[in-house]
Scaffold this motif. Sequence first.
Motif, mmCIF file in Angstrom:
data_model
loop_
_atom_site.group_PDB
_atom_site.id
_atom_site.type_symbol
_atom_site.label_atom_id
_atom_site.label_comp_id
_atom_site.label_asym_id
_atom_site.label_seq_id
_atom_site.Cartn_x
_atom_site.Cartn_y
_atom_site.Cartn_z
ATOM 1 N N GLN A 159 -14.088 -22.066 -2.025
ATOM 2 C CA GLN A 159 -13.721 -22.045 -3.445
ATOM 3 C C GLN A 159 -14.942 -22.374 -4.290
ATOM 4 N N LEU A 160 -15.251 -21.484 -5.227
ATOM 5 C CA LEU A 160 -16.407 -21.641 -6.114
ATOM 6 C C LEU A 160 -15.955 -21.506 -7.562
ATOM 7 N N ALA A 161 -16.628 -22.218 -8.469
ATOM 8 C CA ALA A 161 -16.304 -22.104 -9.894
ATOM 9 C C ALA A 161 -17.562 -22.311 -10.721
ATOM 10 N N SER A 162 -17.561 -21.749 -11.927
ATOM 11 C CA SER A 162 -18.640 -21.926 -12.891
ATOM 12 C C SER A 162 -18.020 -22.339 -14.225
ATOM 13 N N HIS A 163 -18.626 -23.351 -14.851
ATOM 14 C CA HIS A 163 -18.155 -23.843 -16.149
ATOM 15 C C HIS A 163 -19.316 -23.838 -17.140
ATOM 16 N N ASP A 164 -19.005 -23.665 -18.408
ATOM 17 C CA ASP A 164 -20.050 -23.734 -19.425
ATOM 18 C C ASP A 164 -20.348 -25.194 -19.753
ATOM 19 N N ALA A 165 -21.250 -25.419 -20.701
ATOM 20 C CA ALA A 165 -21.674 -26.773 -21.061
ATOM 21 C C ALA A 165 -20.525 -27.622 -21.604
ATOM 22 N N HIS A 166 -19.449 -26.983 -22.042
ATOM 23 C CA HIS A 166 -18.292 -27.701 -22.585
ATOM 24 C C HIS A 166 -17.182 -27.864 -21.549
ATOM 25 N N GLY A 167 -17.450 -27.448 -20.314
ATOM 26 C CA GLY A 167 -16.477 -27.604 -19.246
ATOM 27 C C GLY A 167 -15.460 -26.487 -19.141
ATOM 28 N N ARG A 168 -15.626 -25.434 -19.941
ATOM 29 C CA ARG A 168 -14.682 -24.305 -19.879
ATOM 30 C C ARG A 168 -14.991 -23.428 -18.668
ATOM 31 N N LEU A 169 -13.953 -23.016 -17.990
ATOM 32 C CA LEU A 169 -14.102 -22.168 -16.811
ATOM 33 C C LEU A 169 -14.627 -20.799 -17.222
ATOM 34 N N GLN A 170 -15.735 -20.392 -16.603
ATOM 35 C CA GLN A 170 -16.333 -19.083 -16.866
ATOM 36 C C GLN A 170 -15.987 -18.068 -15.782
ATOM 37 N N GLY A 171 -15.762 -18.552 -14.581
ATOM 38 C CA GLY A 171 -15.449 -17.662 -13.478
ATOM 39 C C GLY A 171 -15.317 -18.431 -12.188
ATOM 40 N N GLY A 172 -14.840 -17.726 -11.165
ATOM 41 C CA GLY A 172 -14.701 -18.383 -9.878
ATOM 42 C C GLY A 172 -14.285 -17.421 -8.794
ATOM 43 N N LEU A 173 -14.340 -17.916 -7.586
ATOM 44 C CA LEU A 173 -13.964 -17.151 -6.408
ATOM 45 C C LEU A 173 -13.127 -18.048 -5.517
ATOM 46 N N LEU A 174 -11.993 -17.534 -5.060
ATOM 47 C CA LEU A 174 -11.125 -18.242 -4.126
ATOM 48 C C LEU A 174 -10.978 -17.392 -2.880
ATOM 49 N N GLY A 175 -11.259 -17.971 -1.761
ATOM 50 C CA GLY A 175 -11.133 -17.260 -0.502
ATOM 51 C C GLY A 175 -10.981 -18.244 0.630
ATOM 52 N N GLU A 176 -11.111 -17.723 1.825
ATOM 53 C CA GLU A 176 -11.044 -18.579 3.006
ATOM 54 C C GLU A 176 -11.762 -17.904 4.151
ATOM 55 N N LEU A 177 -12.166 -18.707 5.088
ATOM 56 C CA LEU A 177 -12.761 -18.216 6.318
ATOM 57 C C LEU A 177 -11.685 -18.292 7.386
ATOM 58 N N CYS A 178 -11.499 -17.176 8.093
ATOM 59 C CA CYS A 178 -10.448 -17.122 9.110
ATOM 60 C C CYS A 178 -10.839 -16.101 10.168
#
Length: 138
Positions: free
Chosen positions: A39-58
Amino acid sequence: MAAGPLQAASAHDVQQLCTRLQAFNRRASGEDFNETPLQLASHDAHGRLQGGLLGELCAGWLLIHVLWVDEECRGSGLGSALLKQAEQQARAAGAQGATLDTFDWQAEAFYLRHGYEVFGRLENFPAGHQRIYLRKTL
């Protein structure tokens, strides 16, 4: 043994179903089907979510379930950075490939530019559209 009546599955039932299927798969294939979240996420300087990736290894694969980038950040390279980071982490964990699905109005061209190939299309999902299945060797 006669089957009992069907009913909505409880949280305990869901956990048991997954555990029992994983045990069956492990016995049949010799593979460990435990899922490790990625799970990865990116936030701006104000903490707002800009994007992300949700996955898993299996079972030696990266399964990407969600890759989302806010409209204001599209074209900035954030989606590419998220995808590359997930693939890098998957490789480091020994994954041999990555797979995901998208819809025809979403990001097929984006994934093709990143080396993914289409291996299936499901027509009329939803009506008048396609669900597209892609994979990549890591």
